[in-house]
Motif scaffolding. Structure first.
Motif, PDB file in Angstrom:
ATOM      1  N   GLU A 307      -1.933  24.775  17.995  1.00 45.96           N
ATOM      2  CA  GLU A 307      -0.845  24.958  18.981  1.00 45.96           C
ATOM      3  C   GLU A 307       0.174  23.813  18.905  1.00 45.96           C
ATOM      4  OE1 GLU A 307      -2.970  27.794  22.383  1.00 45.96           O
ATOM      5  OE2 GLU A 307      -3.366  25.535  22.428  1.00 45.96           O
ATOM      6  N   ARG A 308      -0.390  22.587  18.838  1.00 44.59           N
ATOM      7  CA  ARG A 308       0.563  21.510  18.781  1.00 44.59           C
ATOM      8  C   ARG A 308       1.317  21.500  17.380  1.00 44.59           C
ATOM      9  NH1 ARG A 308      -3.382  16.183  20.569  1.00 44.59           N
ATOM     10  NH2 ARG A 308      -4.245  17.389  22.497  1.00 44.59           N
ATOM     11  N   PHE A 313       6.637  22.029  15.024  1.00 44.97           N
ATOM     12  CA  PHE A 313       7.481  22.634  13.862  1.00 44.97           C
ATOM     13  C   PHE A 313       8.002  23.962  13.945  1.00 44.97           C
ATOM     14  CE2 PHE A 313       4.409  19.138  11.998  1.00 44.97           C
ATOM     15  CZ  PHE A 313       5.447  18.374  11.328  1.00 44.97           C
ATOM     16  N   ARG A 314       7.747  24.500  14.959  1.00 46.65           N
ATOM     17  CA  ARG A 314       8.278  26.063  15.258  1.00 46.65           C
ATOM     18  C   ARG A 314       7.753  26.849  14.144  1.00 46.65           C
ATOM     19  NH1 ARG A 314      14.178  26.021  17.224  1.00 46.65           N
ATOM     20  NH2 ARG A 314      13.569  28.186  17.111  1.00 46.65           N
ATOM     21  N   ALA A 326      20.020  32.220  14.925  1.00 41.73           N
ATOM     22  CA  ALA A 326      20.548  31.011  14.433  1.00 41.73           C
ATOM     23  C   ALA A 326      19.275  30.455  13.654  1.00 41.73           C
ATOM     24  CB  ALA A 326      20.887  29.968  15.673  1.00 41.73           C
ATOM     25  N   LYS A 327      18.082  30.806  14.105  1.00 42.76           N
ATOM     26  CA  LYS A 327      16.716  30.106  13.535  1.00 42.76           C
ATOM     27  C   LYS A 327      16.281  30.792  12.153  1.00 42.76           C
ATOM     28  CE  LYS A 327      12.971  27.802  13.006  1.00 42.76           C
ATOM     29  NZ  LYS A 327      12.850  26.553  12.631  1.00 42.76           N
ATOM     30  N   ASN A 338      11.674  20.526   6.718  1.00 46.13           N
ATOM     31  CA  ASN A 338      11.122  21.255   7.861  1.00 46.13           C
ATOM     32  C   ASN A 338      11.417  22.476   8.167  1.00 46.13           C
ATOM     33  OD1 ASN A 338       9.212  19.179   8.256  1.00 46.13           O
ATOM     34  ND2 ASN A 338      10.192  18.152   9.789  1.00 46.13           N
ATOM     35  N   ASP A 339      12.817  22.981   7.845  1.00 48.55           N
ATOM     36  CA  ASP A 339      13.487  24.192   8.335  1.00 48.55           C
ATOM     37  C   ASP A 339      13.130  25.122   7.281  1.00 48.55           C
ATOM     38  OD1 ASP A 339      14.865  22.855  10.331  1.00 48.55           O
ATOM     39  OD2 ASP A 339      16.704  22.754   9.062  1.00 48.55           O
ATOM     40  N   THR A 340      12.445  25.010   6.253  1.00 46.75           N
ATOM     41  CA  THR A 340      11.958  25.834   5.179  1.00 46.75           C
ATOM     42  C   THR A 340      10.582  26.308   5.388  1.00 46.75           C
ATOM     43  OG1 THR A 340      13.546  24.774   3.691  1.00 46.75           O
ATOM     44  CG2 THR A 340      11.878  26.180   2.597  1.00 46.75           C
ATOM     45  N   MET A 341       9.826  25.805   6.265  1.00 49.81           N
ATOM     46  CA  MET A 341       8.528  25.936   6.583  1.00 49.81           C
ATOM     47  C   MET A 341       8.036  27.509   6.388  1.00 49.81           C
ATOM     48  SD  MET A 341       7.111  22.746   8.832  1.00 49.81           S
ATOM     49  CE  MET A 341       5.561  23.362   8.954  1.00 49.81           C
TER      50      MET A 341
END
Length: 720
Positions: A307-308, A313-314, A326-327, A338-341
């Motif tokens: 959960e953390r 990292f969303r 937008a996301k 990190n945006d690519t996860m």
């Protein structure tokens, strides 16, 4: 790979210090997590090499000293990538490792680095710094030949897709293991029909209930019959037909039929993500609400490690995700690590794209090409869902050809331009009404002018009202509506999509046709009366400048005027034909651009966020004494790895008190409010750092009002 990992230089070396973790354990754990992700999503790319060698240079003595906090920082990514190239001869895998903490670069820059003389001259030396002098590296001639081949090779879209897929998996697995998580508990996507039927039975009945239920049943039958493979599908139904439930249930049917892993529901605005999440929870057992204002329901101490990880990292770990456009745009196109996860989560997923006309029209074609490509290569299903279907991509319609039982409202176009104080000449304000304006300041000016003339309790909505208060106001409006009490709302375009409110009449400042129609969908929405009236007039400021021109592009406005030319009045039933003409004119008039065309040309590192950055100040409004406490706690907390999640949680809480305001407006208020300082009184506002302010409780009622949010400085123009 086992041979590589048995080299003596890995023995007794560590990857992380807190808690202490052996390097070989970290590398093998990342490999195992990456393979688990790959298997769950049925991905065919190879991840073993990048997983087992992405951090191998952490064995360097300088990095080991750094872990013990008594050495200099050592950049391990680049030497690790050189080691991987030595072992696999694969430049793209090496590049993934080199950039796994930063972001993807353009192909020209990638080739420029890997074919450089510096790499050639230092290749063997840099590997042996941590692997030892006895370690065998490829010969200089072979390296030069590999560089030549790599430079000459042409790379296309499929290479970008494979690169980004591996990149996404590696980054996710690496961050998970660094958070001491050994696996993701992937849950099966399942619709809870009992919960769904209970929810539908509890929806208040009105004149449209039977019609909506018939539309839902007919659509689902057509979905079962029509959807036979991944692709682009459209779900075009009138506003008020119950598209949210229909779309979610259709997605559930498709996911069950094709054993899909994820439903991703994409919405244009944060303001409607929460309510869509509530509806989604009525249908599915587990739903993830994803946006930067999403509240954590647990304190940090009560949260599991996963959960953390998700909150920081969303990461989309749930079978159903409700997020913003937008996301989603960021996940598709952003080169940042990190945006690519979440990129790999699009494989074997179904994506509902709700109200996509909100996307800038110059981006339509490129976005359409992107989702078409994903449907073919990733097996992704897309549902474009709206009442006003733009020509983004060719899709198969899965909704029946239905119309409202009758027209709910008529449109009246005012040909002459009007000023705000002239609106009362064209509307009598009788009954519950909605007034929508193009700028926050013009909406505020209209609210101040007409709130005494509007019927019932009068509300104001814009993004200058803090999020927690916006939610309260929408809830109060809905309660008044359900009780049959008069109410009025003055607003910006924040009410255009997804907000289920019903008014007897609507006034809308001139704008693009699809925006006009979206607002009109709040007029006699539930057909409680014979007919509602939608009045459109182009408002101008004191200098005769249209407010619409401050917000929308010339093409959208000019094409709207063309299709409405000569139509002084028309009915809701005329909209489909008018809208079709409008979209054809727009599509043929706008030059298309966007990330897709850059990617085709090898510009893999190109990115422009969907939301433009402006000279906006972040303003916390301390309406209850909590915002300043939260900020102080956030500010005073040490920026350590252990505190990252707690700081994120505090920041998310702060966002409920936050608005964005032009920096110049805050500076104007500061001069006016704090020009004469009296030490016995608390200042009304304060700049915490450049571009970040707090309006304290002393400023509530003056700089920020509870009825209408932020108050623009007097004498300001209205074009914001």
């Amino acid at each position: 790979m086992a041979k590589t990992l048995l080299h003596g230089f890995l023995r007794g070396k560590y990857s992380h210090n807190d808690p202490k973790k052996e390097l070989i354990v970290h590398l093998e754990s990342v490999r195992d997590i990456a393979e688990e992700i790959k298997k769950f999503h049925n991905l065919s790319v190879s991840v073993e090499n990048v997983a087992l060698m992405h951090d191998i240079a952490k064995s360097h003595k300088d990095f080991q000293s750094y872990l013990l906090n008594n050495g200099r920082r050592f950049d391990h990514s680049e030497p690790s990538s050189l080691f991987l190239l030595n072992e696999t001869k694969n430049f793209m895998e090496a590049e993934i490792v080199r950039r796994h903490h930063t972001g993807i670069l353009d192909l020209d820059d990638v080739k420029g680095f890997w074919t450089s003389q510096e790499v050639r001259e230092n290749f063997s030396k840099r590997i042996k710094e941590f692997a030892g002098d006895d370690f065998k590296t490829i010969e200089q001639e072979e390296l030069e030949y590999l560089q030549y081949k790599f430079f000459r090779k042409k790379y296309g879209i499929k290479d970008w897709l494979d690169f980004k897929t591996i990149y996404s998996i590696l980054i996710t697995a690496d961050r998970l293991d660094a958070s001491n998580l050994k696996k993701i508990d992937f849950k099966k996507l399942k619709c809870n029909l009992e919960k769904l039927n209970e929810y539908i039975s509890e929806i208040p009945k009105n004149d449209l209930s039977e019609w909506r239920e018939n539309v839902r049943e007919t659509t689902l039958k057509k979905v079962n019959k029509t959807v036979d493979k991944p692709g682009i599908y459209t779900l075009t139904l009138p506003t008020g037909a119950g598209k949210t439930i229909i779309g979610l249930q259709a997605a559930s049917l498709i996911s069950e039929k094709f054993d899909l892993k994820t439903i991703i529901y994409v919405l244009p605005f944060i303001s409607i993500v929460e309510q869509t999440t509530i509806v989604s929870n009525k249908i599915f057992d587990e739903v993830q609400e994803d946006h930067h204002l999403a509240n954590m329901t647990k304190d940090i101490e009560q949260m599991t490690k996963l959960e953390r990880f998700i909150s920081f990292f969303r990461y989309w770990s749930s079978p159903v995700v409700v997020t913003t456009l937008a996301k989603f745009w960021e996940v598709l196109y952003s080169p940042k690590a990190n945006d690519t996860m979440n990129f790999h989560r699009l494989k074997n997923a179904i994506v509902i794209l709700d109200e996509m006309q909100s996307l800038d029209s110059k981006l339509w074609s490129g976005f359409g090409k992107t989702i078409d490509y994903f449907s073919k290569e990733y097996g992704t299903f897309f549902i474009l869902m709206t009442a006003t279907q733009p020509e983004i991509a060719k899709g198969i319609e899965i909704a029946p050809n239905v119309k409202m039982p009758r027209s709910r409202h008529s449109y009246k176009i005012i040909e002459d331009k009007k000023k705000i104080e002239e609106i009362e000449e064209i509307i009598d304000f009788k009954g519950s009404g909605l007034m929508v304006f193009n700028t926050k300041k013009s909406a505020f000016a209209a609210y101040e002018k007409y709130r005494q003339q509007l019927e019932g309790e009068v509300f104001f909505l814009s993004t200058w009202v803090i999020p927690m208060e916006r939610k309260k106001k929408v809830k109060e409006l809905k309660e008044l509506e359900n009780d049959g009490k008069p109410r009025s709302l003055v607003s910006t375009q924040v009410v255009e999509a997804g907000i289920d409110l019903d008014f007897e009449w609507v006034f809308r400042d001139f704008g693009p046709l699809d925006s006009i129609i979206q607002v009109a969908g709040r007029c006699n929405r539930n057909m409680k009366r014979e007919s509602g009236k939608v009045v459109i007039a182009e408002l101008v400021n004191e200098n005769g400048k249209s407010f619409a021109s401050s917000v929308y592009g010339k093409v959208l406005l000019s094409k709207t005027k063309e299709v409405l030319s000569g139509l002084k009045e028309f009915s809701e039933s005329d909209i489909p034909e008018i809208l079709s003409k409008y979209y054809k004119k727009v599509s043929s008039s706008i030059s298309q651009e966007g990330p897709w065309y850059k990617i085709e040309n090898g510009e893999w590192g190109y990115y422009i966020p969907l939301i433009e950055e402006r000279n906006e100040a972040l303003v916390f409004v301390d309406i209850d004494g909590e915002a300043e406490k939260l900020f102080e706690e956030f500010h005073d907390m040490n920026r350590t790895l252990e505190n990252l999640t707690e700081r994120k949680r505090l920041w998310i809480k702060l966002q409920n008190y936050a608005i964005s305001v032009p920096q110049e407006d805050m500076e104007a208020w500061n001069r006016k409010s704090n020009g004469i300082m009296v030490t016995d009184f608390e200042p009304e506002l304060q700049e915490l750092q450049y571009g970040m302010w707090i309006i304290r409780q002393a400023g509530i009622g003056k700089i920020y009002r509870m009825d209408c949010g932020f108050v623009p400085p007097e004498g300001d123009d209205l074009d914001v």
